[in-house]
Design an enzyme around this catalytic site. Structure first.
Site, PDB file in Angstrom:
ATOM      1  N   HIS A  78       0.820  -1.208   0.000  1.00 40.73           N
ATOM      2  CA  HIS A  78       0.000   0.000   0.000  1.00 40.73           C
ATOM      3  C   HIS A  78       0.856   1.261   0.000  1.00 40.73           C
ATOM      4  CE1 HIS A  78      -2.533   3.054   2.282  1.00 40.73           C
ATOM      5  NE2 HIS A  78      -3.203   2.853   1.163  1.00 40.73           N
ATOM      6  N   HIS A 137       0.888  10.725  -2.098  1.00 32.36           N
ATOM      7  CA  HIS A 137      -0.367  10.613  -1.361  1.00 32.36           C
ATOM      8  C   HIS A 137      -0.708  11.899  -0.634  1.00 32.36           C
ATOM      9  CE1 HIS A 137      -3.383   9.324   1.549  1.00 32.36           C
ATOM     10  NE2 HIS A 137      -3.548   8.221   0.840  1.00 32.36           N
TER      11      HIS A 137
END
Length: 271
Positions: A3, A39
């Site tokens: 992830h 992110h």
């Protein structure tokens, strides 16, 4: 699947931990041009939110890792999830351009050796209201004669929306395969399993066209085991080695294994 793998050092780290898939976050400018794998804040607990790489550099690097015969080739790495961060491209026009741009970048930086790089890509769009991205992607594929690469492309809507709404969106797009359905939440929070169970049920229901169901981001051993027992096809985790270890133990090693390149990610697994 590892992830939030957003720079080259983290790519090497997760591949080294045994991940056969990586999720990368793709940011765009207001015109729909992909710029970075990044992110940002907030992100999962116990992770750095600010790692990043130029998207062109990233795609070229994973191209090397997934090209047989390349000195950097990593046989186990077969799957890449592009988590699209489209909040800076709010208009349908910008989202359409973003789809065009990602198609261009894949052809220029990943498939530049005429498709020798072999990874599959899951294009993960947050909301069904952002289907202009998919239309732009499809438009560019057809315009540039890239249709042969459709076999490497799958789709996902990632914002935990109503499954009936997602189904309707795919119907409008005439997409009837290569569909993964995600369900999840940051590891900082807990999430019920109602929608995940529903997605698994729809996967096994004719006419829904869901090929795989995956959940994110699970880090605890018991959470991963519970998801596997429910019947998920994939687990996204910040600790890839935890899943690798679980799959080597009874009773899970009797039922599951990590997917390899010989497995078709667009076919529903029938035990």
């Amino acid at each position: 699947m590892g992830h939030m793998v957003d720079d080259l050092k983290m790519v090497d780290y997760y591949v080294g931990k045994g991940a056969n898939g990586l999720e990368l976050d793709v940011t765009f400018n207001s015109n729909g041009v992909a710029e970075y794998t990044f992110h940002g804040v907030p992100c999962d607990c116990f992770r750095s939110c600010t790692r990043y790489e130029n998207i062109n550099t990233y795609l070229d690097y994973v191209r090397q890792l997934t090209t047989p015969g390349d000195p950097k080739f990593q046989e186990k790495l077969i799957f890449l999830i592009m988590d699209l961060k489209l909040k800076n491209s709010p208009s349908s026009y910008a989202q359409f351009n973003a789809g065009i741009n990602i198609a261009d970048k894949l052809s220029q930086y990943y498939w530049k050796d005429d498709g020798k790089a072999r990874a599959y890509f899951l294009i993960s769009v947050p909301y069904v209201s952002q289907t202009a991205f998919i239309r732009g992607f499809q438009h560019r594929f057809e315009e540039k004669g890239l249709e042969k690469y459709y076999e490497k492309i799958g789709w996902d809507f990632s914002a935990n929306e109503d499954l009936n709404s997602i189904r309707a969106a795919y119907q409008k797009l005439n997409i009837t395969g290569h569909i993964w359905q995600s369900d999840g939440i940051t590891n900082c929070l807990t999430r019920g399993d109602t929608r995940l169970k529903e997605a698994i049920s729809k996967r096994d229901t004719p006419g829904w066209h869901i090929n795989k169901v995956y959940t994110w981001s699970l880090d605890k051993v018991n959470s991963i085991k519970y998801a596997l027992n429910l019947g998920v096809d994939g687990v996204m985790s910040n600790y890839a080695e935890t899943l690798v270890t679980i799959l080597s133990e009874d009773p899970f090693k009797q039922k599951f294994r990590l997917a390899t390149y010989e497995d078709n990610p667009w076919e529903t697994f029938k035990p």
